[in-house]
Structures are given as C-alpha cells and as structure tokens.
Motif scaffolding. Structure first.
Motif, PDB file in Angstrom:
ATOM      1  N   UNK A 119     -52.395  11.256  36.752  1.00 59.24           N
ATOM      2  CA  UNK A 119     -52.341  12.502  35.961  1.00 59.24           C
ATOM      3  C   UNK A 119     -50.919  12.858  35.545  1.00 59.24           C
ATOM      4  N   UNK A 120     -49.976  11.945  35.726  1.00 57.12           N
ATOM      5  CA  UNK A 120     -48.586  12.294  35.422  1.00 57.12           C
ATOM      6  C   UNK A 120     -48.076  11.660  34.126  1.00 57.12           C
ATOM      7  N   UNK A 121     -48.886  11.715  33.109  1.00 56.46           N
ATOM      8  CA  UNK A 121     -48.521  11.080  31.836  1.00 56.46           C
ATOM      9  C   UNK A 121     -47.241  11.654  31.229  1.00 56.46           C
ATOM     10  N   UNK A 122     -47.112  12.983  31.273  1.00 58.47           N
ATOM     11  CA  UNK A 122     -45.933  13.573  30.623  1.00 58.47           C
ATOM     12  C   UNK A 122     -44.674  13.236  31.424  1.00 58.47           C
ATOM     13  N   UNK A 123     -44.827  13.109  32.743  1.00 56.19           N
ATOM     14  CA  UNK A 123     -43.674  12.737  33.569  1.00 56.19           C
ATOM     15  C   UNK A 123     -43.204  11.324  33.211  1.00 56.19           C
ATOM     16  N   UNK A 124     -44.150  10.462  32.892  1.00 54.61           N
ATOM     17  CA  UNK A 124     -43.788   9.080  32.504  1.00 54.61           C
ATOM     18  C   UNK A 124     -42.918   9.105  31.251  1.00 54.61           C
ATOM     19  N   UNK A 125     -43.344   9.918  30.312  1.00 55.99           N
ATOM     20  CA  UNK A 125     -42.574  10.017  29.065  1.00 55.99           C
ATOM     21  C   UNK A 125     -41.167  10.549  29.350  1.00 55.99           C
ATOM     22  N   UNK A 126     -41.108  11.552  30.223  1.00 61.21           N
ATOM     23  CA  UNK A 126     -39.808  12.142  30.561  1.00 61.21           C
ATOM     24  C   UNK A 126     -38.917  11.127  31.291  1.00 61.21           C
ATOM     25  N   UNK A 127     -39.521  10.369  32.210  1.00 59.16           N
ATOM     26  CA  UNK A 127     -38.745   9.369  32.956  1.00 59.16           C
ATOM     27  C   UNK A 127     -38.191   8.314  31.999  1.00 59.16           C
ATOM     28  N   UNK A 128     -38.986   7.979  31.016  1.00 60.01           N
ATOM     29  CA  UNK A 128     -38.567   6.994  30.023  1.00 60.01           C
ATOM     30  C   UNK A 128     -37.357   7.538  29.229  1.00 60.01           C
ATOM     31  N   UNK A 129     -37.433   8.824  28.880  1.00 55.33           N
ATOM     32  CA  UNK A 129     -36.304   9.459  28.173  1.00 55.33           C
ATOM     33  C   UNK A 129     -35.045   9.445  29.055  1.00 55.33           C
ATOM     34  N   UNK A 130     -35.220   9.763  30.340  1.00 58.64           N
ATOM     35  CA  UNK A 130     -34.083   9.797  31.277  1.00 58.64           C
ATOM     36  C   UNK A 130     -33.429   8.415  31.361  1.00 58.64           C
ATOM     37  N   UNK A 131     -34.294   7.420  31.475  1.00 58.37           N
ATOM     38  CA  UNK A 131     -33.794   6.057  31.631  1.00 58.37           C
ATOM     39  C   UNK A 131     -33.055   5.600  30.365  1.00 58.37           C
ATOM     40  N   UNK A 132     -33.583   5.959  29.230  1.00 55.18           N
ATOM     41  CA  UNK A 132     -32.897   5.606  27.970  1.00 55.18           C
ATOM     42  C   UNK A 132     -31.490   6.197  27.956  1.00 55.18           C
ATOM     43  N   UNK A 133     -31.404   7.460  28.379  1.00 54.73           N
ATOM     44  CA  UNK A 133     -30.085   8.127  28.413  1.00 54.73           C
ATOM     45  C   UNK A 133     -29.116   7.345  29.285  1.00 54.73           C
ATOM     46  N   UNK A 134     -29.578   6.973  30.485  1.00 51.58           N
ATOM     47  CA  UNK A 134     -28.697   6.257  31.427  1.00 51.58           C
ATOM     48  C   UNK A 134     -28.286   4.914  30.847  1.00 51.58           C
ATOM     49  N   UNK A 135     -29.273   4.178  30.332  1.00 52.76           N
ATOM     50  CA  UNK A 135     -28.974   2.828  29.845  1.00 52.76           C
ATOM     51  C   UNK A 135     -27.976   2.871  28.685  1.00 52.76           C
ATOM     52  N   UNK A 136     -28.157   3.813  27.776  1.00 49.17           N
ATOM     53  CA  UNK A 136     -27.224   3.894  26.659  1.00 49.17           C
ATOM     54  C   UNK A 136     -25.838   4.318  27.134  1.00 49.17           C
ATOM     55  N   UNK A 137     -25.807   5.253  28.078  1.00 42.49           N
ATOM     56  CA  UNK A 137     -24.491   5.686  28.581  1.00 42.49           C
ATOM     57  C   UNK A 137     -23.752   4.511  29.233  1.00 42.49           C
ATOM     58  N   UNK A 138     -24.486   3.712  29.985  1.00 42.73           N
ATOM     59  CA  UNK A 138     -23.829   2.647  30.753  1.00 42.73           C
ATOM     60  C   UNK A 138     -23.532   1.423  29.896  1.00 42.73           C
ATOM     61  N   UNK A 139     -24.456   1.051  29.032  1.00 40.82           N
ATOM     62  CA  UNK A 139     -24.335  -0.271  28.399  1.00 40.82           C
ATOM     63  C   UNK A 139     -23.962  -0.256  26.907  1.00 40.82           C
ATOM     64  N   UNK A 140     -23.885   0.924  26.283  1.00 41.48           N
ATOM     65  CA  UNK A 140     -23.516   0.941  24.857  1.00 41.48           C
ATOM     66  C   UNK A 140     -22.059   0.569  24.664  1.00 41.48           C
TER      67      UNK A 140
END
Ligand code: URA
Length: 245
Positions: free
Chosen positions: A224-245
């Motif tokens: 039942x945590x579909x929206x949390x999945x979307x949010x976690x994906x957004x969080x991870x994108x932020x981290x990955x771009x900050x670290x690897x861009x």
C-alpha cells in the motif's frame, strides 16, 4: 567527570597522536566542566567525551577493532557481524538500520528482499538517469552490525556503541554524500527526533558530509506504499545527480 580528569584524558589521547575526536549527539550542559574543556581542546568541534578515531584509520583497522564484538546484547543472538560492503572509496554510502535474517546468515548487508529492492532502486534509477553505477560502486552498511532479535528496532545504547564504528567507517570512506535509509538511520546519524516522513527528501549533514534521508526499502515493499515508492525514487535521483553529475 571533573575538569582536571577530563584534561588528562584529552592530553593522554593527544600524546598517543590521536587528533580526531568524535562529535557525539549529546551536548554537555552549557557552562559544565565538560563543555569548557572540550571547547579548549577543539574549539567548536566536540560536544562531549570523545571516542577514539586513530589518525591512520582504515576499514581493515575498524574490522580488527570490532573483533568478535560482545560490547552489547545484540551479540547474543547473532550468527555474523555484518560489517559493510562495497567500494571503500565510494562517493556514496547507504546506511540502513540493522541486519535481518538473510544478512545475519550471509554476513553482508541488504541481501534479503529489502536488499534486492535497494539494489534494483540504485541500479535502475542510475540507468534511467544516464549514470553508470552498479551496487558494488557504492558502500552499504547499517547503524548496528548485529541482527536485533525478531528484527526489532535497535535500542539507543546499541546504536551508541555500534555507532562508534559506523562513524569511523564514514570518516574513512568520506563519501560525497550519505543516504540514510529509514527513520532509525536518519535519527542515529543526524541526532534528530522527527520521523522519516518529515525528514525525507531533504539534505542534512553528518559532520561535513551531506545526508539525504529516504524511506527504508522494507517500508517500500509493503503493497500500500505506492506514493512512498515514487517519493523514494525522487530522493534517490537527487542523491545520484548530486554525487555523480
Ligand atoms: N534492513 C536493514 O536495515 N539492513 C539490512 O542490511 C537489511 C535489511
């Protein structure tokens, strides 16, 4: 501890060539002997009695210091100490809560269902964002290294004891960013009281290292945590771009 004893304690460590002192999350009372002596020893650096971080610290040395650890009650039920895995020079470190049954069995963090989801999240998000990154390129560890019985949340004293080693691991690796998985890891690293829902998606700091908080993968496994999945994906994108861009 009185002021004189504290001073001797600090001098003793200095004589040993130990210059790095850990910041603990507990602040001594303003005007206390501890606060005064710490300020003298390392202005603005230290807020309570230091743990030891040897000057030439390494992951090997930390592992050796942990040894067959019996410093807290978690050792009673464990099969293996789950130290951490990945690249010792990683730019990104993920910190979870504590080993589950599969991790306790294999001695490697995040290898069970939650771990498989974490691996997919890292690798699939990176691929979709055009970042060449596989799980072995990051470092993964937990706030406690032994499985809490029945997967309960680690107790504050267990996190305090094990935290010394986790903090040493983070200091040695010194990544560009840390991703705290779930509220327990976030609270242990940041010394904050809020839950993960409040903390997630934002940047904080562990010492000088930026920390992004997101949901724990176990939480995301619940259907039942579909929206949390979307949010976690957004969080991870932020981290990955900050670290690897
Ligand atoms: N959950 C965690 O927090 N850590 C693991 O290693 C596995 C599951």
């Amino acid at each position: 501890m009185n002021r004189e004893l504290l001073k001797q304690y600090l001098e003793f460590y200095r004589d040993l060539g130990i210059e790095t002192l850990y910041r603990r999350n507990v602040t001594p009372g303003a005007g206390s002997a501890a606060a005064a002596v710490m300020e003298e020893a390392a202005p603005g650096q230290v807020s309570i009695l230091p743990g030891i971080a040897p000057g030439n610290d390494s992951l090997e040395k930390i592992l050796e210091d942990i040894g067959d650890c019996q410093r807290c009650r978690l050792h009673e039920g464990r099969n293996r100490i789950v130290f951490g895995t990945g690249d010792a020079r990683a730019k990104l470190v993920f910190v979870g809560e504590g080993p589950g049954a599969d991790e306790d069995e294999q001695g490697v963090p995040f290898v069970g269902r939650a771990g498989q989801l974490l691996t997919q999240m890292i690798e699939n998000t990176a691929a979709r964002e055009g970042i060449a990154l596989k799980r072995p390129d990051v470092y993964i560890c937990n706030i406690v290294k032994c499985r809490p019985p029945g997967n309960r949340t680690p107790e504050p004293d267990e996190m305090e004891i094990c935290g010394e080693f986790v903090f040493r691991q983070l200091s040695v690796i010194h990544p560009k960013a840390i991703c705290a998985l779930g509220g327990t890891a976030a609270r242990a690293l940041l010394g904050r009281k809020e839950g993960v829902t409040k903390l997630r998606g934002n940047w904080y700091k562990w010492r000088d290292i930026p920390v992004m908080v997101t949901y724990h993968p176990s939480y995301l496994l619940r259907p039942y945590n579909q929206s949390a999945k979307r949010e976690a994906w957004e969080d991870l994108k932020k981290v990955l771009h900050y670290v690897y861009d």
